[in-house]
Every structure is written in C-alpha cells, then in structure tokens.
Design a protein around this motif. Structure first.
Motif, short mmCIF file in Angstrom:
data_model
loop_
_atom_site.label_atom_id
_atom_site.label_comp_id
_atom_site.label_asym_id
_atom_site.label_seq_id
_atom_site.Cartn_x
_atom_site.Cartn_y
_atom_site.Cartn_z
N GLY A 176 0.81 -1.21 0.00
CA GLY A 176 0.00 0.00 0.00
C GLY A 176 0.84 1.26 0.00
N PHE A 177 0.35 2.30 -0.69
CA PHE A 177 1.02 3.59 -0.74
C PHE A 177 -0.01 4.69 -0.53
N ALA A 178 0.44 5.77 0.08
CA ALA A 178 -0.46 6.90 0.24
C ALA A 178 -0.70 7.60 -1.09
N ASN A 179 0.32 7.63 -1.95
CA ASN A 179 0.18 8.33 -3.22
C ASN A 179 1.20 7.78 -4.20
N VAL A 180 0.79 6.88 -5.08
CA VAL A 180 1.71 6.29 -6.04
C VAL A 180 2.08 7.24 -7.16
N SER A 181 1.35 8.36 -7.29
CA SER A 181 1.69 9.33 -8.32
C SER A 181 2.80 10.27 -7.87
N ARG A 182 3.37 10.01 -6.69
CA ARG A 182 4.62 10.65 -6.27
C ARG A 182 5.77 9.67 -6.52
N PHE A 183 6.98 10.17 -6.55
CA PHE A 183 8.12 9.29 -6.80
C PHE A 183 8.39 8.37 -5.62
N HIS A 184 8.58 7.10 -5.93
CA HIS A 184 8.99 6.09 -4.97
C HIS A 184 10.13 5.29 -5.58
N THR A 185 10.92 4.64 -4.72
CA THR A 185 12.03 3.81 -5.19
C THR A 185 11.64 2.35 -5.04
N TYR A 186 11.70 1.62 -6.15
CA TYR A 186 11.32 0.21 -6.21
C TYR A 186 12.58 -0.60 -6.51
N ALA A 187 12.90 -1.57 -5.66
CA ALA A 187 14.16 -2.30 -5.81
C ALA A 187 13.96 -3.80 -5.66
N LEU A 188 14.83 -4.54 -6.34
CA LEU A 188 14.88 -5.99 -6.24
C LEU A 188 16.31 -6.41 -5.96
N GLU A 189 16.52 -7.27 -4.96
CA GLU A 189 17.80 -7.95 -4.76
C GLU A 189 17.59 -9.42 -5.11
N TRP A 190 18.30 -9.87 -6.12
CA TRP A 190 18.11 -11.19 -6.73
C TRP A 190 19.38 -12.00 -6.56
N THR A 191 19.28 -13.10 -5.84
CA THR A 191 20.42 -14.00 -5.63
C THR A 191 20.06 -15.37 -6.20
N PRO A 192 21.00 -16.32 -6.25
CA PRO A 192 20.66 -17.66 -6.74
C PRO A 192 19.62 -18.39 -5.91
N THR A 193 19.35 -17.92 -4.70
CA THR A 193 18.43 -18.63 -3.82
C THR A 193 17.20 -17.83 -3.41
N GLU A 194 17.20 -16.52 -3.67
CA GLU A 194 16.10 -15.70 -3.15
C GLU A 194 15.96 -14.40 -3.93
N MET A 195 14.72 -13.88 -3.94
CA MET A 195 14.44 -12.55 -4.46
C MET A 195 13.79 -11.74 -3.35
N ARG A 196 14.29 -10.52 -3.15
CA ARG A 196 13.76 -9.63 -2.12
C ARG A 196 13.36 -8.31 -2.77
N PHE A 197 12.14 -7.88 -2.50
CA PHE A 197 11.60 -6.67 -3.12
C PHE A 197 11.48 -5.58 -2.05
N TYR A 198 12.00 -4.40 -2.36
CA TYR A 198 11.99 -3.28 -1.43
C TYR A 198 11.29 -2.09 -2.07
N TYR A 199 10.41 -1.46 -1.31
CA TYR A 199 9.78 -0.22 -1.74
C TYR A 199 10.16 0.88 -0.75
N ASP A 200 10.81 1.92 -1.26
CA ASP A 200 11.31 3.02 -0.43
C ASP A 200 12.15 2.49 0.74
N GLY A 201 12.98 1.50 0.44
CA GLY A 201 13.91 0.97 1.42
C GLY A 201 13.33 -0.05 2.38
N GLN A 202 12.05 -0.34 2.28
CA GLN A 202 11.41 -1.29 3.19
C GLN A 202 11.14 -2.61 2.45
N LEU A 203 11.53 -3.72 3.07
CA LEU A 203 11.27 -5.02 2.48
C LEU A 203 9.75 -5.26 2.46
N THR A 204 9.21 -5.48 1.26
CA THR A 204 7.77 -5.69 1.15
C THR A 204 7.41 -7.11 0.78
#
Length: 298
Positions: free
Chosen positions: A215-243
């Motif tokens: 959930g986001f208060a306002n997706v029409s503002r800029f946010h940072t979306y990130a993925l850390e991808w390893t051979p064993t796991e994928m971790r998704f972060y939105y604005d620095g928080q693991l989601t």
C-alpha cells in the motif's frame, strides 16, 4: 506482467528445457545500506549482506533530451507483433517515449480515431497507443540489485497499467512462463493505492504467479522500487522497506533456481489495462509514468 507479456516481446528463440521452482518466501534480509567509500556511476556505494560493496553495472539518469539508444530500445508492435492485450499498439512517437527535465516519460494515449497498427502478425486498427522500452540487445544480467525511481499516473479509475520489470534475454526453458518473469513493481489504476511485486514461472504443473500488494499513500509521487536477486532468493523493497521475498524451494533441489539462473533484460512499460482493469468512459485519454533513474548493481 499479468496482462501484457510484452517481450515475448522481441521473439526470442524458444528452446525446450527444465522448468523452475521457487518456493515460499524466506526470512527477510536487511535492505542494502550505503558504505563509506568513493561513489561509483550509480551513486553512493551500497553494501551486500557479506559486507562487500555492490558494483554498478548499469545506470541511466535520463539526462539530455533524447532516449539513450545505446542503453534502450523502444518496443514497437510493428517489429515484435506484440500488442497491449489484443487491441493496443506499442509505438514509437515523440509523445509516447520522451526524455525531458531529467526524466523518462512513457505515455499511453487514446487517439481520437482508430489508426492502422502495423504488425508482422497482421495489421489491425486501434485507438489505443502504448509505450515501452527495453534493454534487450544492450544490457542483461542474472542476479544483482535492480532499482527504479518512478511515479505512476495520477488517475484513480481503471484502465491504466504501469510496470517496472525484468524479462529473460532468451527463452532458454521455453515460452512464457517457462523462462520466467520478474515484476519489480506493477500498478493497476483500478487499485490505485497498491503496487505489486511478483514472480512468474512454472512449478512443474502450474503457472505460479506469486505476488504481494504493497500500500502507498500516493503512487503518483516518486517512490524507489528495488529488487535484490540471488541464486536462492528474491527480495523486493519499496522506499527501502522489504515488502516481499521469494526463495528457492528446498523440497525440490534437483530443479535448483531455474529459470531464474539466466540473464534478464530491464523493461518499463506504460500500457492500457484489461479485464477488471479495462478502460472505461472515465479513464483519462492520456496516462503517463515518469522514471527518474534506473540503476543496476552486481
């Protein structure tokens, strides 16, 4: 993406092969943090879990006035035959893909009248134009940290579909979804306050479409979306928080991390929705996703 499979996109060669298994989410790991050393092309250095620094492999800050074609290719139905659903046309126009004020702007537009859409699979007419870019033929990578800073369109009614995602450079294990897909952030305007990370693959019997709404208060503002991808796991972060996290399934070790052991391209698309997110009379005729930067590390 759940609705458009855009880069079945540039007709990669289909090869038979093993199928994949990723299993339930693993225990959350901390987000990468900056470390005290000289910045690289991606900016402040980030540290991995093992204490070493991530190394920048790709960056675009969208400076200048034109798309850098050494890094990106514009997706066009005229080349790929791929449509936005069954009616929309991916086109390269000055108003679909623009770089202005240090940002990439991808715009889907409903035209005043239907126009021809060229396709190697057969031309058709449509009033829905869509936009997408891919690093296919320019950059691909297996594993690493992939990061986007973007804002979604302002509409809060159904009809718009924005995605920041990764798609296999080759169909090593077969056509979609056998060779996988990773959606770092997918947004449907019918659910305007949610953004979805997800992983698509086959577990041997079914198309596995994992996902989690953030959930986001306002997706029409800029946010940072990130993925850390390893051979064993994928971790998704939105604005620095693991989601959301998704790990290789330890119950099926013979299948390993397939198909997520192959290089993937970076893709960004602004398109029209379908089914429950289809355009209505209230949907704006113009929907634009803006991207501030894209960064990749390994």
């Amino acid at each position: 993406m759940r609705f458009i499979r855009l880069i079945v996109l540039f007709a990669c060669a289909v090869a038979g092969g093993a199928i994949s298994v990723l299993g339930p989410a693993a225990e959350a790991a901390p987000v990468a943090s900056s470390v005290s050393m000289e910045p690289d092309a991606c900016g402040p250095r980030l540290v991995k879990e093992d204490g070493t620094a991530w190394e920048c492999t790709f960056v675009d800050n969208f400076e200048g006035t034109e798309l850098d074609t050494t890094k990106w290719m514009v997706a066009e139905t005229a080349f790929s035959g791929i449509t936005n659903g069954h009616t929309g046309c991916f086109v390269r126009k000055p108003w679909t893909v623009r770089v202005i004020d240090g940002r990439l702007r991808l715009t889907a537009r409903r035209l005043r009248t239907s126009v021809p859409c060229e396709s190697p699979l057969g031309d058709f007419r449509t009033d829905l134009a869509a936009a997408a870019v891919t690093t296919r033929g320019r950059f691909n990578q297996a594993y690493g940290r992939f990061e986007f800073r973007a804002r979604m369109p302002v509409t809060r009614v159904g009809g718009s579909h924005s995605t920041l995602w990764l798609y296999p450079n080759k169909h090593t294990y077969g056509p979609w979804p056998l060779s996988g897909e990773i959606d770092v952030a997918e947004w449907f305007s019918a659910l305007p306050d949610k953004v979805y990370p997800s992983v698509h693959y086959v577990d041997g019997l079914n198309d596995v479409n994992t996902g989690h709404d953030a959930g986001f208060a306002n997706v029409s503002r800029f946010h940072t979306y990130a993925l850390e991808w390893t051979p064993t796991e994928m971790r998704f972060y939105y604005d620095g928080q693991l989601t959301y996290s998704h790990a290789a399934n330890p119950l099926l070790p013979l299948l390993g991390s397939q198909p997520f052991d192959q290089p993937f391209n970076v893709v960004m698309s602004q398109a029209w929705g379908g089914l429950w997110n289809a355009p209505t009379a209230e949907t704006p005729t113009r929907n634009m996703m803006a991207v501030d930067w894209v960064r990749v590390w390994q």
